[in-house]
Design a protein around this motif. Structure first.
Motif, PDB file in Angstrom:
ATOM      1  N   ILE A  11      -1.917  -1.475  -3.952  1.00 31.60           N
ATOM      2  CA  ILE A  11      -2.819  -0.321  -3.979  1.00 31.60           C
ATOM      3  C   ILE A  11      -1.945   0.934  -3.895  1.00 31.60           C
ATOM      4  O   ILE A  11      -1.216   1.121  -2.912  1.00 31.60           O
ATOM      5  CB  ILE A  11      -3.807  -0.349  -2.790  1.00 31.60           C
ATOM      6  CG1 ILE A  11      -4.422  -1.744  -2.615  1.00 31.60           C
ATOM      7  CG2 ILE A  11      -4.885   0.712  -2.945  1.00 31.60           C
ATOM      8  CD1 ILE A  11      -5.296  -2.179  -3.744  1.00 31.60           C
ATOM      9  N   GLU A  12      -2.009   1.816  -4.915  1.00 31.62           N
ATOM     10  CA  GLU A  12      -1.087   2.954  -4.934  1.00 31.62           C
ATOM     11  C   GLU A  12      -1.665   4.156  -5.677  1.00 31.62           C
ATOM     12  O   GLU A  12      -2.798   4.121  -6.161  1.00 31.62           O
ATOM     13  CB  GLU A  12       0.249   2.529  -5.563  1.00 31.62           C
ATOM     14  CG  GLU A  12       0.150   2.084  -7.003  1.00 31.62           C
ATOM     15  CD  GLU A  12       1.479   1.567  -7.548  1.00 31.62           C
ATOM     16  OE1 GLU A  12       2.396   1.277  -6.755  1.00 31.62           O
ATOM     17  OE2 GLU A  12       1.597   1.457  -8.792  1.00 31.62           O
ATOM     18  N   ASN A  13      -0.847   5.226  -5.736  1.00 33.00           N
ATOM     19  CA  ASN A  13      -1.148   6.416  -6.545  1.00 33.00           C
ATOM     20  C   ASN A  13      -2.470   7.084  -6.166  1.00 33.00           C
ATOM     21  O   ASN A  13      -3.351   7.282  -6.991  1.00 33.00           O
ATOM     22  CB  ASN A  13      -1.149   6.052  -8.033  1.00 33.00           C
ATOM     23  CG  ASN A  13      -1.199   7.293  -8.917  1.00 33.00           C
ATOM     24  OD1 ASN A  13      -0.811   8.380  -8.499  1.00 33.00           O
ATOM     25  ND2 ASN A  13      -1.709   7.127 -10.123  1.00 33.00           N
ATOM     26  N   MET A  14      -2.608   7.420  -4.877  1.00 37.76           N
ATOM     27  CA  MET A  14      -3.785   8.107  -4.342  1.00 37.76           C
ATOM     28  C   MET A  14      -5.071   7.309  -4.541  1.00 37.76           C
ATOM     29  O   MET A  14      -6.143   7.866  -4.802  1.00 37.76           O
ATOM     30  CB  MET A  14      -3.941   9.508  -4.946  1.00 37.76           C
ATOM     31  CG  MET A  14      -2.829  10.478  -4.569  1.00 37.76           C
ATOM     32  SD  MET A  14      -2.468  10.524  -2.791  1.00 37.76           S
ATOM     33  CE  MET A  14      -4.068  10.862  -2.110  1.00 37.76           C
ATOM     34  N   SER A  15      -4.984   6.015  -4.412  1.00 38.55           N
ATOM     35  CA  SER A  15      -6.208   5.204  -4.337  1.00 38.55           C
ATOM     36  C   SER A  15      -6.887   5.491  -2.994  1.00 38.55           C
ATOM     37  O   SER A  15      -6.220   5.578  -1.963  1.00 38.55           O
ATOM     38  CB  SER A  15      -5.886   3.712  -4.434  1.00 38.55           C
ATOM     39  OG  SER A  15      -5.438   3.365  -5.721  1.00 38.55           O
ATOM     40  N   ILE A  65       0.864  -1.186   0.000  1.00 40.67           N
ATOM     41  CA  ILE A  65       0.000   0.000   0.000  1.00 40.67           C
ATOM     42  C   ILE A  65       0.896   1.230   0.000  1.00 40.67           C
ATOM     43  O   ILE A  65       1.758   1.379   0.866  1.00 40.67           O
ATOM     44  CB  ILE A  65      -0.906   0.054   1.254  1.00 40.67           C
ATOM     45  CG1 ILE A  65      -1.553  -1.304   1.541  1.00 40.67           C
ATOM     46  CG2 ILE A  65      -1.933   1.161   1.135  1.00 40.67           C
ATOM     47  CD1 ILE A  65      -2.606  -1.711   0.589  1.00 40.67           C
ATOM     48  N   SER A  66       0.682   2.153  -0.968  1.00 42.57           N
ATOM     49  CA  SER A  66       1.517   3.350  -1.045  1.00 42.57           C
ATOM     50  C   SER A  66       0.680   4.545  -1.497  1.00 42.57           C
ATOM     51  O   SER A  66      -0.082   4.442  -2.471  1.00 42.57           O
ATOM     52  CB  SER A  66       2.662   3.129  -2.034  1.00 42.57           C
ATOM     53  OG  SER A  66       3.432   4.293  -2.199  1.00 42.57           O
ATOM     54  N   SER A  67       0.813   5.667  -0.769  1.00 39.73           N
ATOM     55  CA  SER A  67       0.113   6.917  -1.115  1.00 39.73           C
ATOM     56  C   SER A  67      -1.390   6.693  -1.256  1.00 39.73           C
ATOM     57  O   SER A  67      -1.987   6.990  -2.300  1.00 39.73           O
ATOM     58  CB  SER A  67       0.692   7.530  -2.388  1.00 39.73           C
ATOM     59  OG  SER A  67       2.052   7.844  -2.209  1.00 39.73           O
ATOM     60  N   CYS A  68      -1.999   6.153  -0.200  1.00 37.84           N
ATOM     61  CA  CYS A  68      -3.416   5.791  -0.235  1.00 37.84           C
ATOM     62  C   CYS A  68      -4.085   6.050   1.114  1.00 37.84           C
ATOM     63  O   CYS A  68      -3.414   6.197   2.143  1.00 37.84           O
ATOM     64  CB  CYS A  68      -3.587   4.298  -0.563  1.00 37.84           C
ATOM     65  SG  CYS A  68      -2.953   3.840  -2.166  1.00 37.84           S
ATOM     66  N   ILE A  69      -5.416   6.083   1.081  1.00 35.34           N
ATOM     67  CA  ILE A  69      -6.219   6.090   2.306  1.00 35.34           C
ATOM     68  C   ILE A  69      -7.165   4.893   2.224  1.00 35.34           C
ATOM     69  O   ILE A  69      -7.919   4.756   1.250  1.00 35.34           O
ATOM     70  CB  ILE A  69      -7.027   7.391   2.451  1.00 35.34           C
ATOM     71  CG1 ILE A  69      -6.104   8.623   2.402  1.00 35.34           C
ATOM     72  CG2 ILE A  69      -7.818   7.378   3.760  1.00 35.34           C
ATOM     73  CD1 ILE A  69      -6.853   9.950   2.370  1.00 35.34           C
ATOM     74  N   ILE A  70      -7.095   4.036   3.220  1.00 35.13           N
ATOM     75  CA  ILE A  70      -7.933   2.827   3.257  1.00 35.13           C
ATOM     76  C   ILE A  70      -9.011   3.030   4.316  1.00 35.13           C
ATOM     77  O   ILE A  70      -8.719   3.162   5.503  1.00 35.13           O
ATOM     78  CB  ILE A  70      -7.094   1.572   3.582  1.00 35.13           C
ATOM     79  CG1 ILE A  70      -5.856   1.488   2.678  1.00 35.13           C
ATOM     80  CG2 ILE A  70      -7.964   0.330   3.462  1.00 35.13           C
ATOM     81  CD1 ILE A  70      -6.156   1.358   1.207  1.00 35.13           C
ATOM     82  N   GLY A  71     -10.270   3.068   3.873  1.00 32.98           N
ATOM     83  CA  GLY A  71     -11.391   3.402   4.752  1.00 32.98           C
ATOM     84  C   GLY A  71     -11.730   2.307   5.746  1.00 32.98           C
ATOM     85  O   GLY A  71     -11.283   1.161   5.654  1.00 32.98           O
ATOM     86  N   TRP A  72     -12.584   2.658   6.688  1.00 35.86           N
ATOM     87  CA  TRP A  72     -12.946   1.824   7.829  1.00 35.86           C
ATOM     88  C   TRP A  72     -13.390   0.420   7.420  1.00 35.86           C
ATOM     89  O   TRP A  72     -14.197   0.250   6.512  1.00 35.86           O
ATOM     90  CB  TRP A  72     -14.080   2.490   8.607  1.00 35.86           C
ATOM     91  CG  TRP A  72     -13.796   3.912   8.968  1.00 35.86           C
ATOM     92  CD1 TRP A  72     -13.211   4.383  10.113  1.00 35.86           C
ATOM     93  CD2 TRP A  72     -14.089   5.071   8.177  1.00 35.86           C
ATOM     94  NE1 TRP A  72     -13.106   5.752  10.071  1.00 35.86           N
ATOM     95  CE2 TRP A  72     -13.633   6.198   8.903  1.00 35.86           C
ATOM     96  CE3 TRP A  72     -14.666   5.267   6.919  1.00 35.86           C
ATOM     97  CZ2 TRP A  72     -13.759   7.507   8.423  1.00 35.86           C
ATOM     98  CZ3 TRP A  72     -14.782   6.559   6.425  1.00 35.86           C
ATOM     99  CH2 TRP A  72     -14.336   7.655   7.186  1.00 35.86           C
TER     100      TRP A  72
END
Length: 361
Positions: free
Chosen positions: A321-325, A304-311
């Protein structure tokens, strides 16, 4: 002392996260955005915080009740029936802000993260004797913003220049104000911009002063800036030698891990990572420049890089998962899936790769 936080509207720039909770309740560095501000206000003696809100006030107040008791501070709402801009909500909350003491009150934009030098701002306000103080911050590209032109020795604001083509200064409005009650006489109860309508008038009367904010500042109202703001925030924690930062052979740079999270063997985490409560990071996972919200599970060997993973979302084994996913709440990504800038709405299952940035409805 009192404060008003401009909570604003629908948080469209932070969707899909704001499809689940109002923007001020989205966690930043494992804490709701707005709580960073409320704690800073409490620390300098503010006894009552008013939230200027026009969207889901009951959700906000119910969530903040426990913090109200824990912090020993009163939190109330001033609800707009229609959007009133950045000045109208101050007029609407007039009766909540004025208590007859004559003390100034703070006004803050809810999606600003900084070191909140509020005590210094109070001293600055007392010293200059004007009607209003604004915090300003230095930026590298002032042509993208509204620039505050000020006297460097006194802080007196001379004028505002919107997106200047020629260099006139490098300081912009940081969204933190300290206002005398008399400022309310300049504000009508209608949709109005405090930056474009009210402050220029006070500046013309030579009663507006600006204090340069020491330390970092970021408007974290959109994903790219949220990730940048996390880096700045964690670096600030490091300078304070905070015990909150994680350490160990598997940690690179500044990393924040909730004590209830579980980290497997052979992981490499950092820099600039926040892992929220009850998260599970299985073995061999690589995390960098990202946030995992409460209850997220990252399965073996995912990256995981440069991402926000929701609750309560899940990322499958060997997934990348990368590039502002941005994954909304309760999103489940299958094994060996690749996401390049995918923005996924809540409650989805992703079974095929997202090869180009797009929104998954």
């Amino acid at each position: 002392m009192k404060a008003l936080i401009l909570v604003g509207g629908f948080g469209t720039r932070l969707r899909p996260l704001t499809l689940s909770v109002p923007k001020p309740l989205v966690e930043f560095a494992n804490k709701p955005m707005i709580l960073h501000q409320i704690e800073a206000l409490k620390a300098i003696g503010v006894t009552e915080v008013v939230l200027a809100i026009n969207y889901q006030p009951e959700v906000m107040l119910n969530f903040l009740k426990e913090f109200e008791a824990r912090l020993g501070i009163t939190i109330t709402c001033s609800q707009e029936i229609e959007p009133l801009g950045t000045a109208g909500p101050i007029a609407l909350a007039r009766d909540k802000l004025i208590d007859g003491s004559g003390d100034p009150f703070f006004v803050l934009n809810s999606d600003v993260i900084s070191e909140y030098r509020l005590k210094e701002m109070i001293e600055f306000h007392k010293t200059h004797g004007g009607e209003a103080s604004i915090m300003v911050t230095k930026v590298d590209e002032p042509s993208k913003y509204g620039v505050v032109v000020m006297d460097e020795s006194t802080g007196q604001v001379e004028r505002f220049v919107e997106k200047p083509k020629l260099f006139v200064g490098n300081k912009i409005n940081a969204g933190i104000y300290l206002l005398n009650p008399s400022v309310l006489d300049h504000i009508e109860l209608r949709p109005t911009s405090i930056e474009k309508k009210v402050f220029p008038k006070i500046a013309d009367q030579k009663k507006l002063y600006a204090m340069v904010l020491p330390g970092f500042w970021m408007d974290i109202g959109q994903p790219k800036d949220y990730i940048s703001g996390l880096r700045l925030y964690l670096e600030s924690l490091k300078k304070k030698a905070s015990p909150k930062l994680a350490s160990g052979s598997n940690i690179i740079g500044n990393v924040l891990v909730d004590e209830s999270a579980k980290i497997g063997e052979g992981c490499l985490i950092g820099p600039d990572v926040a892992i929220g409560p009850c998260c599970v990071v299985e073995s061999g996972v690589r995390l960098s420049r990202c946030t995992l919200m409460r209850g997220v599970r990252i399965k073996n060997h995912a990256c995981i890089s440069s991402c926000i993973i929701g609750w309560h979302s899940t990322v499958g084994q060997w997934a990348r998962i990368e590039n502002m996913s941005i994954l909304g709440e309760d999103v489940h990504v299958g094994d060996e899936i690749y996401s390049n800038g995918g923005v996924v709405l809540p409650h989805k299952e992703i079974k095929s790769s997202i090869l180009k940035p797009r929104i998954v409805l």
